[in-house]
Write a protein that holds these residues in place. Sequence first.
Motif, PDB file in Angstrom:
ATOM      1  N   THR A 171      -2.740  11.412  -0.777  1.00 48.63           N
ATOM      2  CA  THR A 171      -1.920  10.232  -0.356  1.00 48.63           C
ATOM      3  C   THR A 171      -2.419   9.217   0.369  1.00 48.63           C
ATOM      4  O   THR A 171      -2.595   8.234   0.385  1.00 48.63           O
ATOM      5  CB  THR A 171      -0.646  10.423   0.030  1.00 48.63           C
ATOM      6  N   THR A 172      -3.006   9.747   1.563  1.00 53.09           N
ATOM      7  CA  THR A 172      -3.633   8.877   2.672  1.00 53.09           C
ATOM      8  C   THR A 172      -4.801   8.056   1.951  1.00 53.09           C
ATOM      9  O   THR A 172      -4.932   7.032   2.410  1.00 53.09           O
ATOM     10  CB  THR A 172      -3.981   9.943   3.733  1.00 53.09           C
ATOM     11  N   LEU A 173      -5.486   8.609   1.062  1.00 48.90           N
ATOM     12  CA  LEU A 173      -6.812   8.305   0.246  1.00 48.90           C
ATOM     13  C   LEU A 173      -6.309   7.201  -0.745  1.00 48.90           C
ATOM     14  O   LEU A 173      -6.770   6.059  -0.688  1.00 48.90           O
ATOM     15  CB  LEU A 173      -7.631   9.054  -0.384  1.00 48.90           C
ATOM     16  N   THR A 174      -5.164   7.217  -1.441  1.00 48.91           N
ATOM     17  CA  THR A 174      -4.764   6.363  -2.255  1.00 48.91           C
ATOM     18  C   THR A 174      -4.041   5.194  -1.706  1.00 48.91           C
ATOM     19  O   THR A 174      -4.231   4.086  -2.065  1.00 48.91           O
ATOM     20  CB  THR A 174      -3.648   7.139  -3.154  1.00 48.91           C
ATOM     21  N   VAL A 175      -3.709   5.431  -0.635  1.00 46.90           N
ATOM     22  CA  VAL A 175      -3.055   4.105   0.098  1.00 46.90           C
ATOM     23  C   VAL A 175      -4.090   3.043   0.517  1.00 46.90           C
ATOM     24  O   VAL A 175      -3.946   1.833   0.319  1.00 46.90           O
ATOM     25  CB  VAL A 175      -2.557   4.489   1.763  1.00 46.90           C
ATOM     26  N   GLY A 176      -5.291   3.549   0.866  1.00 46.17           N
ATOM     27  CA  GLY A 176      -6.463   2.573   1.162  1.00 46.17           C
ATOM     28  C   GLY A 176      -6.893   1.796  -0.090  1.00 46.17           C
ATOM     29  O   GLY A 176      -7.012   0.615  -0.327  1.00 46.17           O
ATOM     30  N   ALA A 192      -9.979  -6.880   8.526  1.00 49.57           N
ATOM     31  CA  ALA A 192      -8.676  -6.050   8.746  1.00 49.57           C
ATOM     32  C   ALA A 192      -8.465  -5.079   7.411  1.00 49.57           C
ATOM     33  O   ALA A 192      -8.294  -3.914   7.730  1.00 49.57           O
ATOM     34  CB  ALA A 192      -7.402  -6.882   8.726  1.00 49.57           C
ATOM     35  N   ILE A 193      -8.834  -5.560   6.349  1.00 49.25           N
ATOM     36  CA  ILE A 193      -8.821  -4.700   5.076  1.00 49.25           C
ATOM     37  C   ILE A 193      -9.754  -3.362   5.502  1.00 49.25           C
ATOM     38  O   ILE A 193      -9.302  -2.253   4.960  1.00 49.25           O
ATOM     39  CB  ILE A 193      -9.152  -5.460   3.877  1.00 49.25           C
ATOM     40  N   VAL A 194     -11.048  -3.891   5.952  1.00 50.96           N
ATOM     41  CA  VAL A 194     -12.123  -2.987   6.121  1.00 50.96           C
ATOM     42  C   VAL A 194     -11.629  -1.791   6.957  1.00 50.96           C
ATOM     43  O   VAL A 194     -11.673  -0.222   6.715  1.00 50.96           O
ATOM     44  CB  VAL A 194     -13.335  -3.281   6.399  1.00 50.96           C
ATOM     45  N   VAL A 195     -11.128  -2.225   7.976  1.00 50.08           N
ATOM     46  CA  VAL A 195     -10.600  -1.245   9.209  1.00 50.08           C
ATOM     47  C   VAL A 195      -9.288  -0.338   8.474  1.00 50.08           C
ATOM     48  O   VAL A 195      -9.538   0.904   8.849  1.00 50.08           O
ATOM     49  CB  VAL A 195     -10.165  -2.109  10.209  1.00 50.08           C
ATOM     50  N   VAL A 196      -8.502  -0.883   8.007  1.00 51.40           N
ATOM     51  CA  VAL A 196      -7.268   0.037   7.373  1.00 51.40           C
ATOM     52  C   VAL A 196      -7.780   1.061   6.401  1.00 51.40           C
ATOM     53  O   VAL A 196      -7.304   2.172   6.398  1.00 51.40           O
ATOM     54  CB  VAL A 196      -6.254  -0.955   6.874  1.00 51.40           C
ATOM     55  N   VAL A 197      -8.392   0.358   5.284  1.00 50.34           N
ATOM     56  CA  VAL A 197      -9.170   1.379   4.568  1.00 50.34           C
ATOM     57  C   VAL A 197      -9.905   2.379   4.903  1.00 50.34           C
ATOM     58  O   VAL A 197      -9.770   3.519   4.531  1.00 50.34           O
ATOM     59  CB  VAL A 197      -9.729   0.661   3.173  1.00 50.34           C
ATOM     60  N   LEU A 198     -10.818   2.067   6.015  1.00 50.97           N
ATOM     61  CA  LEU A 198     -11.561   2.984   6.673  1.00 50.97           C
ATOM     62  C   LEU A 198     -10.718   4.177   7.315  1.00 50.97           C
ATOM     63  O   LEU A 198     -10.989   5.317   7.118  1.00 50.97           O
ATOM     64  CB  LEU A 198     -12.653   2.468   7.760  1.00 50.97           C
ATOM     65  N   GLY A 230       0.808  -1.059   0.024  1.00 52.35           N
ATOM     66  CA  GLY A 230      -0.083   0.090  -0.105  1.00 52.35           C
ATOM     67  C   GLY A 230       0.856   1.169   0.000  1.00 52.35           C
ATOM     68  O   GLY A 230       0.562   2.139  -0.763  1.00 52.35           O
ATOM     69  N   PHE A 231       1.903   1.250   1.144  1.00 51.35           N
ATOM     70  CA  PHE A 231       2.617   2.588   0.965  1.00 51.35           C
ATOM     71  C   PHE A 231       3.479   2.635  -0.403  1.00 51.35           C
ATOM     72  O   PHE A 231       3.706   3.723  -0.749  1.00 51.35           O
ATOM     73  CB  PHE A 231       3.538   2.338   2.349  1.00 51.35           C
ATOM     74  N   ALA A 232       4.262   1.659  -0.554  1.00 50.19           N
ATOM     75  CA  ALA A 232       5.272   1.712  -1.776  1.00 50.19           C
ATOM     76  C   ALA A 232       4.502   1.875  -2.918  1.00 50.19           C
ATOM     77  O   ALA A 232       5.043   2.683  -3.886  1.00 50.19           O
ATOM     78  CB  ALA A 232       5.970   0.284  -1.940  1.00 50.19           C
TER      79      ALA A 232
END
Length: 301
Positions: free
Chosen positions: A221-226, A275-281, A103-105
């Motif tokens: 950027t923070t939106l794109t990471v999700g 986990a995917i939902v929590v991180v993306v949210l 996600g970050f890279a």
Amino acid sequence: MSAPTTARAGSADAARRRAQAAGVVREFGANRSGVVGLALLLAVLVLALLTPVLIPLETLDVTRLTAAQNEPPSGAHWLGTDPAGRDVVALLLWGSRISLLVGFAATAVSMVIGTVVGMAAGHFSGWTQAVIMRVIDFFLVIPGLVLAIVLSSVLSRGVWTIIIAIGVTSWAATARIVRSQTLSIEARDYIERSRALGAGDAHILGRHVLPAVLPLVLANTTLTVGSAVIAESTLSFLGLGDPTTISWGSMLKTALDTGAATAGFWWFVLPPGLAIVVVVLSFTLVGRALEAVVNPTLRGR
């Protein structure tokens, strides 16, 4: 300009930057949803960084397992075991490292390409601008996930292949935003004064445009990471990821291939999905809060 005058000017600039940073922190702290999202992200990041210490990778070696397959949650295994007998909590924590890394890279690749191309599209004119805009339009029209699937299928499978595939297919929206901001900045008087004084393209873009667009890029950027985390999970779920690594997407693929969902082994299916939902949210909440700080017109929404 004398040395004392230069020193005073530098001190004034530093004080102004500190005041601006303090104002950003204060405004972000006033956004409760953004603070909640940031707290969740920090918790996930800390757990991901400490995973090798908390749960050594050797504990997932199938030749050393003592637990039974598909055990339900218990005191020994808080989220049960997977079809191979591995602890689901361990898989979840190790999977977070790959999912967040991708996600970050991938977002870093996307932001660099989008920022450079967007500034170029807003700064230059004539045929140069026309060519750049057509390239941006092409990547906007073509579905990014479909293009990422094609790249992942053509290139050798691996984590860096997924990073490149996501990064080079998700920059167009950022380029559009940066171009609009660049056009707004270059219409200001101090840019005209810089040109009149002989400033070149590199000076204007590097000293004036880039610092002005960076806050907007950071918020985006923070939106794109999700989105990148979702794309990585999708590619891994489709079997295009590295089969030797553990990610949340590969966990879902294993659950599908082994029939865990239809067999009622919910403890192996729900955790990676949640986990995917929590991180993306969380990334979305932080991104919206940063957008409100960068763009005051959004604060009332």
